[in-house]
Design a protein around this motif. Structure first.
Motif, mmCIF file in Angstrom:
data_model
loop_
_atom_site.group_PDB
_atom_site.id
_atom_site.type_symbol
_atom_site.label_atom_id
_atom_site.label_comp_id
_atom_site.label_asym_id
_atom_site.label_seq_id
_atom_site.Cartn_x
_atom_site.Cartn_y
_atom_site.Cartn_z
ATOM 1 N N MET A 1 60.124 0.303 34.256
ATOM 2 C CA MET A 1 59.479 1.130 35.569
ATOM 3 C C MET A 1 60.342 1.613 36.215
ATOM 4 O O MET A 1 61.412 1.107 36.684
ATOM 5 N N LYS A 2 60.156 2.812 36.645
ATOM 6 C CA LYS A 2 61.035 3.755 37.513
ATOM 7 C C LYS A 2 60.509 3.683 38.773
ATOM 8 O O LYS A 2 59.000 3.746 39.045
ATOM 9 N N CYS A 20 57.598 11.424 34.942
ATOM 10 C CA CYS A 20 56.802 10.341 35.433
ATOM 11 C C CYS A 20 56.036 9.649 34.028
ATOM 12 O O CYS A 20 55.668 10.345 33.146
ATOM 13 N N GLN A 21 55.801 8.316 33.881
ATOM 14 C CA GLN A 21 55.208 7.582 32.817
ATOM 15 C C GLN A 21 54.236 6.976 33.529
ATOM 16 O O GLN A 21 54.306 6.528 35.010
ATOM 17 N N PRO A 22 53.043 6.735 32.992
ATOM 18 C CA PRO A 22 51.981 5.906 33.815
ATOM 19 C C PRO A 22 52.281 4.474 34.540
ATOM 20 O O PRO A 22 51.761 4.303 35.495
ATOM 21 N N ASP A 23 53.180 3.885 34.075
ATOM 22 C CA ASP A 23 53.673 2.574 34.618
ATOM 23 C C ASP A 23 54.837 2.874 35.757
ATOM 24 O O ASP A 23 55.157 1.777 36.134
ATOM 25 N N ASP A 24 55.071 3.992 36.238
ATOM 26 C CA ASP A 24 55.992 4.428 37.047
ATOM 27 C C ASP A 24 55.485 3.971 38.392
ATOM 28 O O ASP A 24 54.130 4.204 38.606
ATOM 29 N N VAL A 45 50.853 8.670 37.657
ATOM 30 C CA VAL A 45 51.016 7.155 37.660
ATOM 31 C C VAL A 45 49.937 6.382 38.123
ATOM 32 O O VAL A 45 49.178 6.919 39.038
#
Length: 89
Positions: A1-2, A20-24, A45
Motif C-alpha cells: 500500500m502507498k 493510484c491502486q485500489p488498496d492505496d 482508492v
C-alpha cells in the motif's frame, strides 16, 4: 500500500488516478481537506483519510466516506505503508 498525501485543494483527478491502486490510501492535509467535502470527486482508492487538526481548524464536517485521523494514526499509517508520496500539481 502507498500512502499518498495531498496538501493542495487543486487536483487533476485524471493525472492523480494514474499513480493510484485500489488498496492505496490518500491522506488529505492542510488545505487539501477541502477536497473531502466535494461531492463531485470519485476517489480512485478505497481509503481516504483527513488529518483531524486540519479538519478542526477549517471547521469542516467531512462525510463518513473520509476517515478523520489524529497524529498517532498518521504515524501508524506512515509506518505501515510500503511507500509514502507527496502529490503536488
Amino acid at each position: 500500500m502507498k500512502l499518498i498525501t495531498l496538501i493542495h485543494p487543486k487536483l487533476s483527478m485524471d493525472e492523480f488516478a494514474l499513480i493510484c491502486q485500489p488498496d492505496d490510501g490518500i491522506l488529505l492535509r492542510q488545505d487539501a481537506v477541502w477536497l473531502s467535502i466535494r461531492q463531485d470527486l470519485c476517489w480512485p482508492v478505497q481509503h481516504v483519510y483527513a488529518l483531524q487538526s486540519d479538519v478542526l481548524l477549517r471547521k469542516l464536517k467531512v462525510p463518513q466516506s473520509v476517515t478523520v485521523i489524529d497524529d498517532e494514526a498518521w504515524v501508524t499509517l506512515t509506518i505501515n505503508a510500503d511507500q509514502v508520496l507527496l502529490w503536488q500539481n
